[in-house]
Write a protein that holds these residues in place. Structure first.
Motif, PDB file in Angstrom:
ATOM      1  N   GLY A 130       0.653  -1.151   0.147  1.00  0.00           N
ATOM      2  CA  GLY A 130       0.007   0.133   0.023  1.00  0.00           C
ATOM      3  C   GLY A 130       0.720   1.174  -0.094  1.00  0.00           C
ATOM      4  N   LEU A 131       1.858   1.308  -0.757  1.00  0.00           N
ATOM      5  CA  LEU A 131       2.950   2.392  -0.777  1.00  0.00           C
ATOM      6  C   LEU A 131       2.571   3.305  -2.128  1.00  0.00           C
ATOM      7  CD1 LEU A 131       6.014   0.574  -0.191  1.00  0.00           C
ATOM      8  CD2 LEU A 131       4.753   2.018   1.473  1.00  0.00           C
ATOM      9  N   GLY A 132       1.884   4.343  -1.953  1.00  0.00           N
ATOM     10  CA  GLY A 132       1.404   5.456  -2.908  1.00  0.00           C
ATOM     11  C   GLY A 132       0.095   4.785  -3.732  1.00  0.00           C
ATOM     12  N   THR A 133      -0.476   3.969  -3.330  1.00  0.00           N
ATOM     13  CA  THR A 133      -1.487   3.253  -3.905  1.00  0.00           C
ATOM     14  C   THR A 133      -2.502   2.425  -2.586  1.00  0.00           C
ATOM     15  OG1 THR A 133      -2.378   1.807  -5.654  1.00  0.00           O
ATOM     16  CG2 THR A 133      -0.334   1.241  -4.549  1.00  0.00           C
ATOM     17  N   PRO A 134      -3.760   2.437  -2.880  1.00  0.00           N
ATOM     18  CA  PRO A 134      -4.152   1.248  -1.950  1.00  0.00           C
ATOM     19  C   PRO A 134      -3.709  -0.005  -1.940  1.00  0.00           C
ATOM     20  CG  PRO A 134      -5.859   2.710  -3.063  1.00  0.00           C
ATOM     21  CD  PRO A 134      -4.472   2.859  -3.702  1.00  0.00           C
ATOM     22  N   GLN A 135      -3.585  -0.742  -0.757  1.00  0.00           N
ATOM     23  CA  GLN A 135      -3.159  -2.106  -0.589  1.00  0.00           C
ATOM     24  C   GLN A 135      -3.855  -3.181  -1.335  1.00  0.00           C
ATOM     25  OE1 GLN A 135      -3.208  -4.022   3.017  1.00  0.00           O
ATOM     26  NE2 GLN A 135      -0.933  -4.652   2.611  1.00  0.00           N
ATOM     27  N   ASP A 136      -3.405  -3.762  -2.449  1.00  0.00           N
ATOM     28  CA  ASP A 136      -4.369  -4.676  -3.252  1.00  0.00           C
ATOM     29  C   ASP A 136      -3.391  -5.963  -3.733  1.00  0.00           C
ATOM     30  OD1 ASP A 136      -5.610  -5.862  -5.489  1.00  0.00           O
ATOM     31  OD2 ASP A 136      -6.110  -3.940  -6.233  1.00  0.00           O
TER      32      ASP A 136
END
Length: 189
Positions: A17-23
């Protein structure tokens, strides 16, 4: 390749989840792209996701497939986990002999968990003849590298050994520790 590194990094970003939602599904997608391009780190990460049912359906055969690809490239963590899969018969027939093989590869690269587990295998004659000197040696190396439970195991083994055997083990430990900071690693066979 740059694309390979980019794809792995995108996997790391989605996983954590770095710079983006955790997915996790997106992480698995990017790890797979990088893994197929030959990135050992991505191969391990993808195998791990298959092992723990994260972002992909749990599949031990896929786990072993990706761990093996990374392990043969010398990726120590994959070597250790591949040994674990063999020890437990996950995705492969159970084989302590294979476990010893892969743990030895990882231990040679100073992967502490593998060093500790090798001590256990030698102490208990799993996949190898029982050898208290090797067990003591690996427990002591793991202990010196911070594996706290290795001390107790080493001390239990020491009660079954002569002072000469302990001296022999300690000479292997010294040789290992003196050589482990250099490019060459000492293999205890």
């Amino acid at each position: 390749s740059e694309m390979c590194i980019r794809d792995r990094n995108l996997g790391v970003m989605h996983y954590n989840g770095l710079g983006t939602p955790q997915d996790y599904k997106q992480a698995a997608y990017w790890y797979k792209k990088a893994a197929q391009e030959g990135d050992a780190n991505a191969q391990f990460n993808l195998g791990y996701m298959y092992m723990i049912n994260q972002g992909v359906s749990q599949d031990y055969i896929e786990t072993v497939h990706w761990y093996t690809k990374a392990a043969v490239k010398g990726y120590a963590k994959a070597q250790y986990y591949l040994g674990y899969m063999h020890a437990n018969g996950h995705g492969v027939p159970q084989s302590y002999k294979e476990t010893v093989y892969w743990y030895t590869k990882a231990a040679a690269q100073n992967y502490t968990k593998a060093q500790y587990k090798l001590g256990h295998l030698y102490a208990n004659a799993k996949g190898t003849p029982q050898d208290y000197i090797k067990a003591y040696t690996w427990y002591e190396i793991a202990s010196k590298r911070g594996e706290k439970s290795a001390r107790n195991e080493r001390d239990e083994i020491a009660e079954k050994m002569t002072s000469e055997e302990i001296e022999e083990a300690l000479s292997f430990v010294k040789e290992w520790l003196d050589g482990s900071d250099e490019d060459e690693t000492v293999i205890i066979e």
